[in-house]
Design a protein around this motif. Structure first.
Motif, PDB file in Angstrom:
ATOM      1  N   TYR A 142       1.902 -11.993  10.489  1.00 58.97           N
ATOM      2  CA  TYR A 142       0.808 -11.078  10.178  1.00 58.97           C
ATOM      3  C   TYR A 142       0.878  -9.852  11.084  1.00 58.97           C
ATOM      4  CZ  TYR A 142      -1.063 -14.947   7.532  1.00 58.97           C
ATOM      5  OH  TYR A 142      -1.215 -15.962   6.627  1.00 58.97           O
TER       6      TYR A 142
ATOM      7  N   LYS B 162      -4.834  -1.116  -6.031  1.00 56.46           N
ATOM      8  CA  LYS B 162      -5.347  -2.027  -5.008  1.00 56.46           C
ATOM      9  C   LYS B 162      -5.609  -1.348  -3.667  1.00 56.46           C
ATOM     10  CE  LYS B 162      -3.122  -6.035  -7.037  1.00 56.46           C
ATOM     11  NZ  LYS B 162      -2.184  -7.134  -6.836  1.00 56.46           N
TER      12      LYS B 162
ATOM     13  N   ASP C 277      -1.677  -3.424  10.855  1.00 58.03           N
ATOM     14  CA  ASP C 277      -1.698  -2.343   9.867  1.00 58.03           C
ATOM     15  C   ASP C 277      -0.354  -2.125   9.175  1.00 58.03           C
ATOM     16  OD1 ASP C 277      -0.592  -1.519  12.212  1.00 58.03           O
ATOM     17  OD2 ASP C 277      -1.768   0.302  12.411  1.00 58.03           O
TER      18      ASP C 277
ATOM     19  N   LEU D 115      -0.488  -4.995   1.684  1.00 57.53           N
ATOM     20  CA  LEU D 115      -1.835  -5.012   1.112  1.00 57.53           C
ATOM     21  C   LEU D 115      -2.793  -5.886   1.908  1.00 57.53           C
ATOM     22  CD1 LEU D 115      -1.016  -5.238  -2.693  1.00 57.53           C
ATOM     23  CD2 LEU D 115      -1.976  -3.295  -1.470  1.00 57.53           C
ATOM     24  N   ASN D 116      -2.331  -7.010   2.413  1.00 58.73           N
ATOM     25  CA  ASN D 116      -3.253  -7.959   3.053  1.00 58.73           C
ATOM     26  C   ASN D 116      -2.778  -8.419   4.433  1.00 58.73           C
ATOM     27  OD1 ASN D 116      -1.096  -9.333   2.101  1.00 58.73           O
ATOM     28  ND2 ASN D 116      -2.244 -10.783   0.866  1.00 58.73           N
ATOM     29  N   GLN D 117      -2.147  -7.546   5.186  1.00 58.41           N
ATOM     30  CA  GLN D 117      -1.674  -7.804   6.555  1.00 58.41           C
ATOM     31  C   GLN D 117      -0.603  -8.893   6.650  1.00 58.41           C
ATOM     32  OE1 GLN D 117      -5.146  -7.335   6.139  1.00 58.41           O
ATOM     33  NE2 GLN D 117      -4.873  -5.220   6.812  1.00 58.41           N
ATOM     34  N   GLU D 118      -0.078  -9.407   5.542  1.00 58.90           N
ATOM     35  CA  GLU D 118       0.997 -10.392   5.586  1.00 58.90           C
ATOM     36  C   GLU D 118       2.341  -9.690   5.651  1.00 58.90           C
ATOM     37  OE1 GLU D 118       0.658 -12.904   2.183  1.00 58.90           O
ATOM     38  OE2 GLU D 118      -0.748 -14.242   3.167  1.00 58.90           O
TER      39      GLU D 118
ATOM     40  N   LYS E 256       0.832  -1.200   0.000  1.00 57.98           N
ATOM     41  CA  LYS E 256       0.000   0.000   0.000  1.00 57.98           C
ATOM     42  C   LYS E 256       0.866   1.248   0.000  1.00 57.98           C
ATOM     43  CE  LYS E 256      -3.887  -1.781   2.664  1.00 57.98           C
ATOM     44  NZ  LYS E 256      -4.596  -1.675   3.941  1.00 57.98           N
TER      45      LYS E 256
END
Length: 153
Positions: free
Chosen positions: A127, A152, A130, A74-77, A60
């Motif tokens: 994980y 995205k 934020d 992007l996906n907390q990974e 992001k």
């Protein structure tokens, strides 16, 4: 494999003949002849080896302050675009090493990899809620491979 064995046998014969025959010794003492033979024997020696490619990682956003790199995934990974090995595990972070560079990763809510585990690039280390923080000496090997995906976000 058969071709490699034939080349190794040929190399063995050349070394033996170098030790016992003077005309071959004189021929091989000329540098250009030695280079021609080694070029022939080493041809395609590493053709089956895999090389590491630099892979861009979509995020992001990221911020660089002092020796800290803040990455908003992007996906907390929690992923890194480089291969690492986990060398230390702490309460909310881990320490990883890549060849000769050590990084500390903090702000982890859940860790997915174990101590002394080797992790390939772009595989999740854990994980976060934020963002996560990467601290280290040479952060350029990480942030140069980060790519902000505006579509995205």
């Amino acid at each position: 494999m058969k071709k490699l064995l034939c080349k190794m046998g040929l190399l063995f014969l050349i070394v033996l003949s170098y030790l016992f025959f003077d005309p071959i010794k004189k021929f091989l003492n000329i540098e250009i002849n030695t280079m021609a033979i080694t070029n022939f024997l080493a041809e395609n020696l590493y053709k089956d080896d895999k090389s590491v490619a630099s892979i861009d990682m979509a995020v992001k956003d990221y911020i660089i302050e002092d020796n800290l790199l803040y990455i908003f995934p992007l996906n907390q990974e929690i992923c890194l675009p480089i291969d690492v090995m986990i060398v230390s595990v702490k309460e909310d972070g881990i320490e990883v090493v890549n060849s000769d560079t050590r990084f500390s990763i903090r702000h982890i809510s859940k860790r997915t990899k174990n101590l002394y585990q080797y992790v390939h690039g772009l595989n999740p280390l854990g994980y976060t809620d934020d963002f996560f923080i990467v601290e280290g000496e040479d952060l350029s090997m990480i942030y140069l491979r980060l790519k902000i995906e505006y579509e995205k976000v």
